[in-house]
Design an enzyme around this catalytic site. Structure first.
Site, PDB file in Angstrom:
ATOM      1  N   ALA A 118      46.983  64.782  55.559  1.00 34.72           N
ATOM      2  CA  ALA A 118      47.384  65.223  56.893  1.00 34.72           C
ATOM      3  C   ALA A 118      48.497  66.269  56.938  1.00 34.72           C
ATOM      4  O   ALA A 118      48.645  66.958  57.938  1.00 34.72           O
ATOM      5  CB  ALA A 118      47.804  64.009  57.703  1.00 34.72           C
TER       6      ALA A 118
ATOM      7  N   LYS B 291      46.571  69.392  62.103  1.00 34.18           N
ATOM      8  CA  LYS B 291      45.379  68.819  62.745  1.00 34.18           C
ATOM      9  C   LYS B 291      45.720  67.475  63.367  1.00 34.18           C
ATOM     10  O   LYS B 291      45.217  67.140  64.442  1.00 34.18           O
ATOM     11  CB  LYS B 291      44.229  68.712  61.746  1.00 34.18           C
ATOM     12  CG  LYS B 291      43.765  70.086  61.278  1.00 34.18           C
ATOM     13  CD  LYS B 291      42.517  70.076  60.463  1.00 34.18           C
ATOM     14  CE  LYS B 291      42.257  71.458  59.894  1.00 34.18           C
ATOM     15  NZ  LYS B 291      43.224  71.890  58.856  1.00 34.18           N
TER      16      LYS B 291
ATOM     17  N   CYS C 228      39.324  74.708  53.604  1.00 34.58           N
ATOM     18  CA  CYS C 228      39.607  76.116  53.931  1.00 34.58           C
ATOM     19  C   CYS C 228      39.246  76.968  52.714  1.00 34.58           C
ATOM     20  O   CYS C 228      40.007  77.815  52.294  1.00 34.58           O
ATOM     21  CB  CYS C 228      41.059  76.313  54.344  1.00 34.58           C
ATOM     22  SG  CYS C 228      42.241  75.842  53.091  1.00 34.58           S
TER      23      CYS C 228
HETATM   24  N1  SAM Z   1      45.281  68.576  57.356  1.00 36.80           N
HETATM   25  C1  SAM Z   1      46.488  69.342  57.101  1.00 36.80           C
HETATM   26  C2  SAM Z   1      46.836  70.149  58.329  1.00 36.80           C
HETATM   27  O1  SAM Z   1      45.928  70.565  59.062  1.00 36.80           O
HETATM   28  O2  SAM Z   1      48.025  70.380  58.547  1.00 36.80           O
HETATM   29  C3  SAM Z   1      46.351  70.220  55.863  1.00 36.80           C
HETATM   30  C4  SAM Z   1      46.003  69.423  54.660  1.00 36.80           C
HETATM   31  S1  SAM Z   1      45.979  70.338  53.156  1.00 36.80           S
HETATM   32  C5  SAM Z   1      44.449  71.117  53.253  1.00 36.80           C
HETATM   33  C6  SAM Z   1      45.660  69.087  51.988  1.00 36.80           C
HETATM   34  C7  SAM Z   1      46.766  68.057  51.873  1.00 36.80           C
HETATM   35  O3  SAM Z   1      46.259  67.031  51.013  1.00 36.80           O
HETATM   36  C8  SAM Z   1      48.057  68.524  51.212  1.00 36.80           C
HETATM   37  O4  SAM Z   1      49.120  68.339  52.119  1.00 36.80           O
HETATM   38  C9  SAM Z   1      48.229  67.598  50.002  1.00 36.80           C
HETATM   39  O5  SAM Z   1      49.567  67.160  49.818  1.00 36.80           O
HETATM   40  C10 SAM Z   1      47.351  66.433  50.374  1.00 36.80           C
HETATM   41  N2  SAM Z   1      46.804  65.629  49.267  1.00 36.80           N
HETATM   42  C11 SAM Z   1      46.342  66.038  48.059  1.00 36.80           C
HETATM   43  N3  SAM Z   1      45.890  64.988  47.337  1.00 36.80           N
HETATM   44  C12 SAM Z   1      46.044  63.887  48.127  1.00 36.80           C
HETATM   45  C13 SAM Z   1      45.772  62.502  47.955  1.00 36.80           C
HETATM   46  N4  SAM Z   1      45.237  62.030  46.820  1.00 36.80           N
HETATM   47  N5  SAM Z   1      46.082  61.665  48.961  1.00 36.80           N
HETATM   48  C14 SAM Z   1      46.654  62.116  50.098  1.00 36.80           C
HETATM   49  N6  SAM Z   1      46.934  63.412  50.321  1.00 36.80           N
HETATM   50  C15 SAM Z   1      46.633  64.284  49.350  1.00 36.80           C
END
Ligand code: SAM
Length: 425
Positions: free
Chosen positions: A207, A212, A336
């Site tokens: 998140a 979002k 993305c």
């Molecule tokens: N949904 C967010 C927004 O719209 O602001 C953007 C999310 S970004 C694409 C992906 C996120 O996944 C990053 O903040 C990262 O820290 C997190 N992430 C990566 N691996 C993860 C995991 N195993 N569990 C939870 N979060 C994770």
């Protein structure tokens, strides 16, 4: 045909802001700000802006004739900073690599991006490596502030007046905190696709920083029950801060590895992770991805091995999402990026691996259809949305949804419980 590389190297032709429906906003400030800028730029008129939907404001480019007058005084910035300038940002001090030694405070300067990553920090002569002109601005920090203090400098180093893309230099700080968020159009569309409703239990698995999550909360009038997880603790603080500034109280955010947010031994309560089986009405998996849809991309540094590695993490997260999703619930998957593996390939993998899943249309369908290279049927391709340069007669896409970043959205519904065979894997 427009190659994907060309498309990725170009800047989207407008800026999008998400408007917080819990607060609303006053656009007079924007008109006043653009009018003041126009005094300097002397354009025939200020850029057009309009609501695409009540929560989505579009701001177009300056219509300027002739092109921007350059000054001959060069500032070199790194490629990420240069891409941000093209999208309408100021130059922040950590991004500056080189500045001519005779530049004075408030001098008009030409901003160039270093395309090879070879410019040495502190360069005082014109850079002879590959560079791209990205805009003009006023210098707000001197060489001694930028390079001589032995600590990482902070703050605005160049106040951008006009990016080469002609996008207006407008950011969220123009508006009262929490009213407006700079957000790419497909990310806003993802919120519309999730369509969070009051009283729904929603899990936002990845998140941070909460762009979002806050949209979902706002769409539900702050009445859905949303749990936002992110693996990285400091990023979770950002989710909490964003919710607070947006006036949101229906979100609980936790630092948690979402690949492990399901627990077999857990029954009943879903107020914090790990969660029992079948407990959320909707799960948003906005997956960590290779991020190759970002525009403009001035350089591409990611090696094929790293790009290839994302699909394994995405599959793990997807499998967990499915476990905590209610039967009849919806799993919204988004990235993305533009790679087939992380998008259409994930859809194909999910449908083959989980017979309990059904692909459903990711409405409103505003992006183009999925690509046909991995084996999705035309019917399946029509249910997903891909934001990219491709022209596809299956579903023509309005220009506004093409002139944005590369993105992908799919929705699945769980038609019966996942079988134990798949749970153990
Ligand atoms: N949904 C967010 C927004 O719209 O602001 C953007 C999310 S970004 C694409 C992906 C996120 O996944 C990053 O903040 C990262 O820290 C997190 N992430 C990566 N691996 C993860 C995991 N195993 N569990 C939870 N979060 C994770």
């Amino acid at each position: 045909m427009h190659s994907i590389q060309n498309w990725l190297s170009e800047t989207p032709k407008y800026t999008t802001f998400r408007i917080n429906k819990l607060k609303g906003t006053d656009l007079e400030k924007l008109t006043k700000f653009l009018t003041e800028q126009n005094e300097e730029l002397n354009a025939p008129e200020i850029p057009k802006f309009y609501f695409l939907k009540p929560d989505c404001l579009i701001l177009e480019q300056w219509m300027l004739e002739p092109a921007i007058a350059t000054s001959g005084k060069e500032v070199i910035v790194d490629a990420l900073c240069a891409a941000a300038v093209l999208r309408g940002a100021h130059v922040f001090a950590p991004g500056v690599l080189g500045l001519l030694s005779d530049c004075k405070m408030n001098d008009k300067v030409d901003i160039y991006g270093d395309l090879e990553g070879k410019c040495k920090r502190g360069l005082k002569i014109p850079y002879t490596g590959r560079k791209r002109f990205v805009g003009v601005g006023y210098l707000k920090m001197l060489r001694c502030d930028l390079f001589d203090k032995g600590v990482q400098p902070s703050g605005i180093a160049v106040h951008t007046i006009l990016p080469e893309s002609r996008l207006p230099v407008v950011n969220e700080t123009l508006f009262p905190k929490g009213e407006v968020l700079l957000q790419n159009l497909p990310s806003i569309v993802t919120g519309w696709v999730v369509n969070a409703l009051p009283n729904e239990n929603i899990l936002d698995m990845c998140a941070a920083p909460g762009n979002k999550t806050t949209h979902l909360a706002e769409m539900s009038d702050n009445k859905a029950h949303i749990i936002a997880l992110d693996k990285t603790e400091y990023k979770v603080k950002k989710i909490k801060q964003n919710c607070e500034s947006h006036g949101i109280t229906c979100v609980e955010a936790f630092s948690f590895d979402s690949t492990m947010c399901y627990s077999e031994d857990h029954f009943g309560e879903i107020s914090k992770p790990p969660f029992p089986r079948n407990c959320f009405d909707k799960v948003l998996l906005d997956a960590p991805c290779s991020g190759l849809g970002q525009r403009p991309q001035l350089v591409s540094k990611m090696d094929p091995k790293t790009i290839d590695s994302y699909k394994y993490l995405q599959r793990k997260l997807f499998t967990t999402a499915l476990k905590v999703l209610k039967t009849g619930g919806k799993l919204i998957y988004s990235t993305c990026t533009v790679t087939l593996d992380e998008n259409e390939g994930m859809v194909l993998w999910a449908l083959e691996k989980f017979p309990c899943l059904k692909l459903v249309p990711a409405e409103p369908l505003l992006g183009g259809p999925g690509l046909d290279n991995v084996g999705l049927s035309n019917e399946q391709r029509m249910m997903v949305q891909r934001f990219g340069p491709e022209n596809d007669s299956l579903r023509p896409t309005e220009d506004i949804y093409k002139n944005t970043i590369g993105f992908f959205i799919a929705i699945f519904t769980k038609i019966h419980d996942i079988d134990n065979h798949n749970i153990q894997k």
